[in-house]
Design a protein around this motif. Structure first.
Motif, PDB file in Angstrom:
ATOM      1  N   ARG A 192      44.680  28.006  20.242  1.00 20.06           N
ATOM      2  CA  ARG A 192      43.607  28.971  20.521  1.00 20.06           C
ATOM      3  C   ARG A 192      44.155  30.145  21.332  1.00 20.06           C
ATOM      4  NH1 ARG A 192      38.109  28.946  20.580  1.00 20.06           N
ATOM      5  NH2 ARG A 192      38.094  26.768  19.918  1.00 20.06           N
ATOM      6  N   VAL A 193      43.615  31.337  21.059  1.00 21.53           N
ATOM      7  CA  VAL A 193      43.902  32.526  21.861  1.00 21.53           C
ATOM      8  C   VAL A 193      42.575  33.058  22.387  1.00 21.53           C
ATOM      9  CG1 VAL A 193      44.886  34.850  21.907  1.00 21.53           C
ATOM     10  CG2 VAL A 193      45.909  33.103  20.441  1.00 21.53           C
ATOM     11  N   TYR A 194      42.484  33.289  23.686  1.00 26.40           N
ATOM     12  CA  TYR A 194      41.243  33.833  24.241  1.00 26.40           C
ATOM     13  C   TYR A 194      41.526  34.726  25.447  1.00 26.40           C
ATOM     14  CZ  TYR A 194      41.515  29.802  27.529  1.00 26.40           C
ATOM     15  OH  TYR A 194      41.906  28.878  28.456  1.00 26.40           O
ATOM     16  N   VAL A 195      40.546  35.573  25.772  1.00 26.70           N
ATOM     17  CA  VAL A 195      40.694  36.490  26.898  1.00 26.70           C
ATOM     18  C   VAL A 195      40.290  35.802  28.191  1.00 26.70           C
ATOM     19  CG1 VAL A 195      40.343  38.594  25.557  1.00 26.70           C
ATOM     20  CG2 VAL A 195      38.373  37.430  26.569  1.00 26.70           C
ATOM     21  N   GLN A 196      40.881  36.260  29.288  1.00 25.35           N
ATOM     22  CA  GLN A 196      40.462  35.843  30.611  1.00 25.35           C
ATOM     23  C   GLN A 196      40.379  37.100  31.477  1.00 25.35           C
ATOM     24  OE1 GLN A 196      43.221  33.763  33.157  1.00 25.35           O
ATOM     25  NE2 GLN A 196      45.014  34.455  32.019  1.00 25.35           N
ATOM     26  N   GLY A 197      40.000  36.946  32.730  1.00 25.45           N
ATOM     27  CA  GLY A 197      39.951  38.090  33.633  1.00 25.45           C
ATOM     28  C   GLY A 197      38.764  38.997  33.379  1.00 25.45           C
ATOM     29  N   SER A 198      38.928  40.279  33.694  1.00 18.63           N
ATOM     30  CA  SER A 198      37.809  41.224  33.685  1.00 18.63           C
ATOM     31  C   SER A 198      37.207  41.428  32.307  1.00 18.63           C
ATOM     32  CB  SER A 198      38.252  42.566  34.262  1.00 18.63           C
ATOM     33  OG  SER A 198      39.336  43.103  33.535  1.00 18.63           O
ATOM     34  N   PHE A 199      38.004  41.300  31.232  1.00 13.77           N
ATOM     35  CA  PHE A 199      37.434  41.415  29.886  1.00 13.77           C
ATOM     36  C   PHE A 199      36.461  40.279  29.615  1.00 13.77           C
ATOM     37  CE2 PHE A 199      40.262  44.775  28.456  1.00 13.77           C
ATOM     38  CZ  PHE A 199      39.519  45.357  27.438  1.00 13.77           C
ATOM     39  N   ALA A 200      36.820  39.083  30.038  1.00 15.50           N
ATOM     40  CA  ALA A 200      35.933  37.940  29.838  1.00 15.50           C
ATOM     41  C   ALA A 200      34.703  38.022  30.722  1.00 15.50           C
ATOM     42  CB  ALA A 200      36.690  36.644  30.119  1.00 15.50           C
ATOM     43  N   LEU A 201      34.852  38.620  31.915  1.00 15.81           N
ATOM     44  CA  LEU A 201      33.758  38.677  32.882  1.00 15.81           C
ATOM     45  C   LEU A 201      32.831  39.870  32.670  1.00 15.81           C
ATOM     46  CD1 LEU A 201      35.765  37.834  36.133  1.00 15.81           C
ATOM     47  CD2 LEU A 201      34.522  36.254  34.638  1.00 15.81           C
ATOM     48  N   GLY A 202      33.252  40.850  31.892  1.00  9.42           N
ATOM     49  CA  GLY A 202      32.449  42.055  31.709  1.00  9.42           C
ATOM     50  C   GLY A 202      32.535  42.995  32.891  1.00  9.42           C
ATOM     51  N   THR A 203      33.667  42.969  33.618  1.00 11.60           N
ATOM     52  CA  THR A 203      33.819  43.819  34.807  1.00 11.60           C
ATOM     53  C   THR A 203      35.001  44.779  34.673  1.00 11.60           C
ATOM     54  OG1 THR A 203      35.177  42.127  35.897  1.00 11.60           O
ATOM     55  CG2 THR A 203      32.803  42.072  36.304  1.00 11.60           C
ATOM     56  N   MET A 204      35.446  45.018  33.445  1.00 11.23           N
ATOM     57  CA  MET A 204      36.558  45.933  33.213  1.00 11.23           C
ATOM     58  C   MET A 204      36.185  47.335  33.654  1.00 11.23           C
ATOM     59  SD  MET A 204      39.621  45.846  31.974  1.00 11.23           S
ATOM     60  CE  MET A 204      40.893  47.048  31.580  1.00 11.23           C
ATOM     61  N   THR A 205      37.107  48.038  34.313  1.00 11.28           N
ATOM     62  CA  THR A 205      36.863  49.422  34.711  1.00 11.28           C
ATOM     63  C   THR A 205      37.928  50.333  34.107  1.00 11.28           C
ATOM     64  OG1 THR A 205      38.113  49.086  36.758  1.00 11.28           O
ATOM     65  CG2 THR A 205      35.723  48.833  36.877  1.00 11.28           C
ATOM     66  N   ARG A 206      37.477  51.519  33.738  1.00  9.62           N
ATOM     67  CA  ARG A 206      38.393  52.498  33.162  1.00  9.62           C
ATOM     68  C   ARG A 206      39.412  52.934  34.214  1.00  9.62           C
ATOM     69  NH1 ARG A 206      35.652  57.732  30.528  1.00  9.62           N
ATOM     70  NH2 ARG A 206      34.682  56.036  29.365  1.00  9.62           N
ATOM     71  N   ARG A 207      40.635  53.190  33.793  1.00 11.40           N
ATOM     72  CA  ARG A 207      41.661  53.598  34.744  1.00 11.40           C
ATOM     73  C   ARG A 207      41.333  54.955  35.336  1.00 11.40           C
ATOM     74  NH1 ARG A 207      46.927  55.528  31.334  1.00 11.40           N
ATOM     75  NH2 ARG A 207      45.867  56.613  29.668  1.00 11.40           N
ATOM     76  N   ILE A 208      41.720  55.146  36.600  1.00 11.26           N
ATOM     77  CA  ILE A 208      41.441  56.399  37.290  1.00 11.26           C
ATOM     78  C   ILE A 208      42.725  57.074  37.758  1.00 11.26           C
ATOM     79  CG2 ILE A 208      41.121  55.257  39.523  1.00 11.26           C
ATOM     80  CD1 ILE A 208      39.004  57.359  40.183  1.00 11.26           C
ATOM     81  N   HIS A 209      43.762  56.272  38.023  1.00  7.36           N
ATOM     82  CA  HIS A 209      45.033  56.826  38.472  1.00  7.36           C
ATOM     83  C   HIS A 209      46.008  56.901  37.311  1.00  7.36           C
ATOM     84  CE1 HIS A 209      43.745  56.698  42.605  1.00  7.36           C
ATOM     85  NE2 HIS A 209      43.406  55.436  42.487  1.00  7.36           N
ATOM     86  N   ARG A 210      46.909  57.862  37.368  1.00 10.43           N
ATOM     87  CA  ARG A 210      47.821  58.130  36.262  1.00 10.43           C
ATOM     88  C   ARG A 210      48.629  56.903  35.864  1.00 10.43           C
ATOM     89  NH1 ARG A 210      51.567  63.243  37.072  1.00 10.43           N
ATOM     90  NH2 ARG A 210      49.471  64.170  37.036  1.00 10.43           N
ATOM     91  N   PRO A 259      43.301  45.388  47.331  1.00 11.15           N
ATOM     92  CA  PRO A 259      42.976  43.960  47.138  1.00 11.15           C
ATOM     93  C   PRO A 259      42.863  43.671  45.652  1.00 11.15           C
ATOM     94  CG  PRO A 259      41.548  44.955  48.807  1.00 11.15           C
ATOM     95  CD  PRO A 259      42.290  46.078  48.144  1.00 11.15           C
ATOM     96  N   SER A 260      43.267  42.483  45.244  1.00 16.25           N
ATOM     97  CA  SER A 260      43.263  42.138  43.826  1.00 16.25           C
ATOM     98  C   SER A 260      41.843  42.019  43.292  1.00 16.25           C
ATOM     99  CB  SER A 260      44.011  40.825  43.602  1.00 16.25           C
ATOM    100  OG  SER A 260      43.283  39.743  44.169  1.00 16.25           O
ATOM    101  N   SER A 261      41.713  42.238  41.991  1.00 12.29           N
ATOM    102  CA  SER A 261      40.397  42.167  41.357  1.00 12.29           C
ATOM    103  C   SER A 261      39.811  40.765  41.429  1.00 12.29           C
ATOM    104  CB  SER A 261      40.495  42.625  39.897  1.00 12.29           C
ATOM    105  OG  SER A 261      40.799  44.002  39.826  1.00 12.29           O
ATOM    106  N   ILE A 262      40.663  39.727  41.327  1.00 16.02           N
ATOM    107  CA  ILE A 262      40.139  38.365  41.360  1.00 16.02           C
ATOM    108  C   ILE A 262      39.578  38.033  42.742  1.00 16.02           C
ATOM    109  CG2 ILE A 262      42.351  37.287  41.947  1.00 16.02           C
ATOM    110  CD1 ILE A 262      39.596  35.858  39.654  1.00 16.02           C
ATOM    111  N   VAL A 263      40.200  38.572  43.790  1.00 18.88           N
ATOM    112  CA  VAL A 263      39.675  38.368  45.147  1.00 18.88           C
ATOM    113  C   VAL A 263      38.331  39.074  45.306  1.00 18.88           C
ATOM    114  CG1 VAL A 263      40.012  38.994  47.575  1.00 18.88           C
ATOM    115  CG2 VAL A 263      41.869  37.920  46.299  1.00 18.88           C
ATOM    116  N   ILE A 264      38.245  40.336  44.883  1.00 21.70           N
ATOM    117  CA  ILE A 264      36.997  41.083  45.001  1.00 21.70           C
ATOM    118  C   ILE A 264      35.895  40.433  44.177  1.00 21.70           C
ATOM    119  CG2 ILE A 264      35.880  43.273  44.388  1.00 21.70           C
ATOM    120  CD1 ILE A 264      38.425  44.694  45.209  1.00 21.70           C
TER     121      ILE A 264
END
Length: 388
Positions: A57-75, A234-239
């Motif tokens: 099986r292949v599946y997503v984890q992290g912010s994509f799975a949680l629906g908390t992905m944010t667009r990049r802001i820094h170069r 701070p890391s996204s998983i901590v926040i």
């Protein structure tokens, strides 16, 4: 038509925040790229393990799975997708090194077949497929069948520096995160039914909970606050974990966001002299374990927690649409502030931006229309006190 600026009511604040946070989502083009590469990877691994009878099986984890992905802001920020490649074999039938190298061989086949501008990099636990503006972290794993596993979805993962298999449970974590809100959120799953590899669909969050929106807002404020010292963020998983622990149901988005920001730091625990942010589905895993050797990470976390609470409270303390939008810009950025302005459907904001806003000569009123003889132009405004 003559219109006066008026104090933003609470309903307007909700509208502004909702519109602003919506700008943090990645673009449809970016999501399309992620999805196509992710599905193509599954097809290649399917071919790579064609002779295997294992249930992979292949599946997503992290912010994509949680629906908390944010667009990049820094170069230098990338669109980041975290994947788990789960081989349906017993840990006793392989080793960490063999699993890691076998998965790496499949990823090299994928790079050759895709002919994309990309490279493969190995780290302690995973492989990283690097593309311009995007990277995919691929974590090899096998099922965790031990009695101590976090849930039926528990996995064992590889680690260069540790002889024994490391336990994790990203699917259990995602389920915990959803359950915190006590809201029904349906994930649409699509199985790619070729030989032995199931590829779960990238979740398509069409309706987000207040907790998901609050986490996106917190992550964006973090990125803005640490501009110039991005390594201290701070890391996204901590926040995400602390935000979910601090979450209390509220009547509106601002109330939820304000409550989380005001108490997020209190959910960092101390045990045996060390800071602890425990994985809620696997308490022996401490997301803040690196703080013990790098104390500056803890200092940065507490510094940011104080700042985000202060800045969010300041939004509600402001009066007037423009001042509220300045506060939103501090928390969410300029694009979010402009989206909030558009959501207000305020002709003054749009007219000022386009250069069509004019002030009546000898009067304390603003007009969207008027003749040059009776009005003067109002210069554009950037929401932080300056003019552009």
């Amino acid at each position: 038509m003559t219109i006066s600026l008026e104090r933003t009511g609470f309903r307007d604040l909700e509208k502004v925040l909702g519109a602003g946070i919506s700008t943090l989502d990645i673009t449809e083009k970016e999501k399309g790229l992620v999805t196509s590469r992710y599905q193509a990877l599954g097809e290649t691994l399917d071919e790579h393990w064609a002779e295997s009878t294992a249930d992979n099986r292949v599946y997503v984890q992290g912010s994509f799975a949680l629906g908390t992905m944010t667009r990049r802001i820094h170069r230098n920020d990338d669109v980041d997708i975290d994947l788990v490649v789960l081989r349906g074999i017993q840990a006793s039938s392989t080793t960490q090194v063999e699993l890691k190298q076998d998965t790496g061989a499949g990823l090299r086949k994928f790079l050759t077949a895709s002919q994309a501008n990309s490279s493969l990099v190995e780290s302690e636990r995973c492989w990283t497929l690097e593309y311009p503006g995007m990277h995919m972290d691929v974590l090899p794993a096998v099922p965790d069948t031990s009695p101590e596993r976090g849930s039926d979805d528990g996995i064992l993962i590889t680690d260069h520096d540790v002889r024994s298999w490391q336990r994790s449970d990203p699917r259990g974590y995602a389920l915990w995160f959803k359950q915190v809100t006590l809201e029904e959120v349906l994930l649409k799953e699509v199985l790619l039914a070729k030989r032995g590899v199931d590829v779960d669909a990238v979740p398509n969050w069409t309706r987000k909970t207040t907790l998901q929106l609050a986490v996106q807002a917190l992550k964006r404020h973090r990125d803005i606050y640490f501009t110039g010292r991005l390594h201290e963020r701070p890391s996204s998983i901590v926040i995400t974990t602390l935000a979910a622990r601090a979450y209390q149901q509220g009547e509106n988005l601002f109330e939820v966001l304000q409550g989380i920001a005001g108490s997020i730091a209190t959910h960092v625990k101390v045990a045996n002299g060390q800071y602890v942010v425990a994985n809620p589905v696997m308490p022996e895993e401490n997301f803040a374990d690196c703080w013990a050797d790098e104390r500056w990470r803890a200092n940065a976390m507490f510094e940011w927690a104080e700042a985000v609470s202060r800045d969010i409270n300041a939004i509600a303390a402001r009066s007037g649409n423009d001042n509220v939008l300045k506060g939103v810009q501090m928390v969410l950025g300029e694009n979010a502030a402009f989206a909030g302005a558009r959501a207000l459907s305020n002709p003054l904001v749009e007219a000022r931006k386009s250069g069509d806003l004019r002030a009546q000569h000898g009067a304390a009123t603003l007009a969207v229309t008027g003749t040059a003889a009776t009005t003067r132009p109002v210069r554009k405004h950037d929401f932080h006190g300056g003019r552009v």
